[in-house]
Write an enzyme that holds these catalytic residues in place. Structure first.
Site, PDB file in Angstrom:
ATOM      1  N   ASP A   1      -3.095  -6.537   5.232  1.00 41.51           N
ATOM      2  CA  ASP A   1      -4.238  -7.456   6.122  1.00 41.51           C
ATOM      3  C   ASP A   1      -3.905  -9.068   5.642  1.00 41.51           C
ATOM      4  OD1 ASP A   1      -5.150  -5.902   8.015  1.00 41.51           O
ATOM      5  OD2 ASP A   1      -6.369  -4.986   6.540  1.00 41.51           O
TER       6      ASP A   1
ATOM      7  N   LYS B   1     -12.213  -0.224  17.095  1.00 43.94           N
ATOM      8  CA  LYS B   1     -10.923  -0.996  16.944  1.00 43.94           C
ATOM      9  C   LYS B   1      -9.920  -0.890  18.310  1.00 43.94           C
ATOM     10  CE  LYS B   1     -10.161  -0.524  12.054  1.00 43.94           C
ATOM     11  NZ  LYS B   1      -9.644   0.165  10.956  1.00 43.94           N
TER      12      LYS B   1
ATOM     13  N   ASN C   1       0.820  -0.963  -0.027  1.00 43.73           N
ATOM     14  CA  ASN C   1      -0.199  -0.036  -0.063  1.00 43.73           C
ATOM     15  C   ASN C   1       1.006   1.186   0.031  1.00 43.73           C
ATOM     16  OD1 ASN C   1       0.454   1.014   2.884  1.00 43.73           O
ATOM     17  ND2 ASN C   1      -0.056  -1.147   3.241  1.00 43.73           N
TER      18      ASN C   1
ATOM     19  N   LYS D   1      -8.810  -4.425  20.028  1.00 42.97           N
ATOM     20  CA  LYS D   1      -7.439  -4.586  19.871  1.00 42.97           C
ATOM     21  C   LYS D   1      -6.770  -4.098  21.265  1.00 42.97           C
ATOM     22  CE  LYS D   1      -7.107  -3.913  14.845  1.00 42.97           C
ATOM     23  NZ  LYS D   1      -6.247  -3.726  13.747  1.00 42.97           N
TER      24      LYS D   1
END
Ligand code: CTP
Length: 395
Positions: free
Chosen positions: A276, A338, A207, A342
């Protein structure tokens, strides 16, 4: 952006200590520029300060500066603080009376930056009523003095007049600059950049992350006194001064490098744009059109480890874990989710739109914690980095 201290150097034996002052300020992430009086150049060649600061050293009021005909004004505007160290009785007298007869004193009169003076001279000159009155005059105008020390003086006399310790001068200057040193003794671990997941030796999945946010955080944390390690995917940024950079390629390599260092960290910040998924069966030879059509047309992927989630799950008491979230919609709501998923203490969320976040020098962000949301308008990543560290330290 780095703050600039303009250091005025006058003619005095203590001038050799100014070299240490320059190094001390640089270690705290401050840019130093030096202006010398003519007398000072008899003690040390300007080349010394040119080499230490890697900036031109200014001496003469009428020196030819191509593209900068009014040098004392440009210098005076560049300064966030004007520190004069060592400062002789003569220069103190001139400043107290508004005399501007060389580049240093002209710049001191022109600048709007706070003036910090570290005097150094013979004890009788220091204690002379003229010098004392001149210092009082300057103090009454808001000039900050760093008192001279007592002791053995270069002229053989013993008494007050020795330039203060370079560390004391550096600390006082940083205070005036408002540079924080609140991460001294803390270990900060940062992930940065993209990860690269090979398909074959010449193709990969990745990316456009530039690593700029992670590196800006590393620089800011180091400037504030932390021991910083960055684990970074491939980026074209050079190592920030005083920061250990561990360069990796894949998410699995990043996980391994982070795993070795996470437990020892006090603050861990996960800015990396981790891929990912990765190709399940990367080829160790280049895949060819035709012969390998089916392998190229359909690449089987497997999920990569989530580095933040893995470390979040093993977080120990007192450790601060900060995640990032690049979202295209419902930014703060997704960031909150998130954070919980996480086990992070804070998530820095931004809108992954064209022009911002990836690759840009500026960024706008929302900082989400259990206590609520702080929103920041677009600002340089170097400045946002400090806001993120401020918020992490408030947790
Ligand atoms: N992250 C990580 N390891 C991964 C994926 C993400 O450490 N394999 C970290 C990032 O560094 C960031 C945070 O998790 O701090 C959020 O990453 P993001 O890609 O926005 O979230 P994902 O969990 O991948 O969720 P989604 O792609 O569904 O938005």
């Amino acid at each position: 952006m780095k703050k600039t201290v303009l250091i005025g150097v006058t003619g005095c034996v203590a001038i050799y200590k100014t070299c240490e002052i320059v190094r001390g300020l640089q270690k705290a992430g401050v840019r130093c520029k030096v202006v010398m009086t003519e007398s000072a150049t008899h003690f040390i060649n300007p080349l010394m300060f040119r080499s230490l600061t890697r900036e031109p050293v200014a001496v003469g009021l009428f020196d030819d500066k191509p593209g900068d005909p009014i040098h004392h004004i440009s210098l005076s505007k560049e300064a966030d603080v004007f520190l004069i160290a060592p400062c002789t009785a003569n220069v103190i007298a001139k400043l107290a009376n508004g005399i501007a007869d060389d580049l240093l004193t002209t710049t001191a009169l022109a600048t709007e930056a706070p003036l910090v003076i570290a005097p150094a001279m013979n004890v009788n000159m220091y204690e002379h009523v003229a010098t004392q009155q001149n210092m009082d005059t300057l103090k009454s105008r808001g000039v900050r003095f760093i008192d001279a020390d007592s002791g053995y003086l270069a002229c053989g006399d013993v008494g007050k007049g020795r330039l203060a310790d370079p560390d004391v001068i550096v600390q006082a200057t940083l205070e005036v600059l408002n540079v924080k040193r609140d991460l001294v003794g803390k270990r900060v671990l940062i992930t940065a950049g993209p990860t690269v997941e090979p398909i074959d030796p010449v193709r990969y999945i990745s990316n456009p992350s530039s690593g700029k946010m992670g590196f800006a955080l590393a620089e800011a944390a180091a400037d504030r006194g932390a021991d910083v390690v960055v684990v970074s995917g491939p980026v074209s940024l050079s190592d920030p001064e005083g920061v250990e950079v561990v360069r990796v390629r894949t998410a699995c390599d990043m996980l391994a490098a982070v795993g070795e260092r996470f437990d020892a960290s006090d603050i861990a910040i996960f800015t990396a744009a981790v891929s990912d998924y990765r190709p399940a069966n990367p080829s160790d030879r280049k895949l060819k059109k035709g012969a390998d059509d089916s392998a190229l047309a359909t690449i089987e992927l497997v999920k990569n480890p989530d580095i933040l989630a893995t470390m979040g799950a093993r977080k120990h008491a007192g450790q601060i874990v900060v995640g990032f979230a690049a979202e295209t919609e419902n930014v703060e709501e997704n960031a909150s989710k998130k954070m919980a998923a996480k086990n992070a203490d804070m998530v820095v969320a931004n809108l992954a739109t064209e022009g911002l976040a990836f690759g840009a020098d500026d960024n706008a962000a929302s900082i989400v914690t259990a206590a609520g949301v702080q929103r920041f308008e677009t600002m340089p990543k170097s400045e946002l980095a400090h806001r993120i560290l401020d918020a992490a330290l408030e947790l």
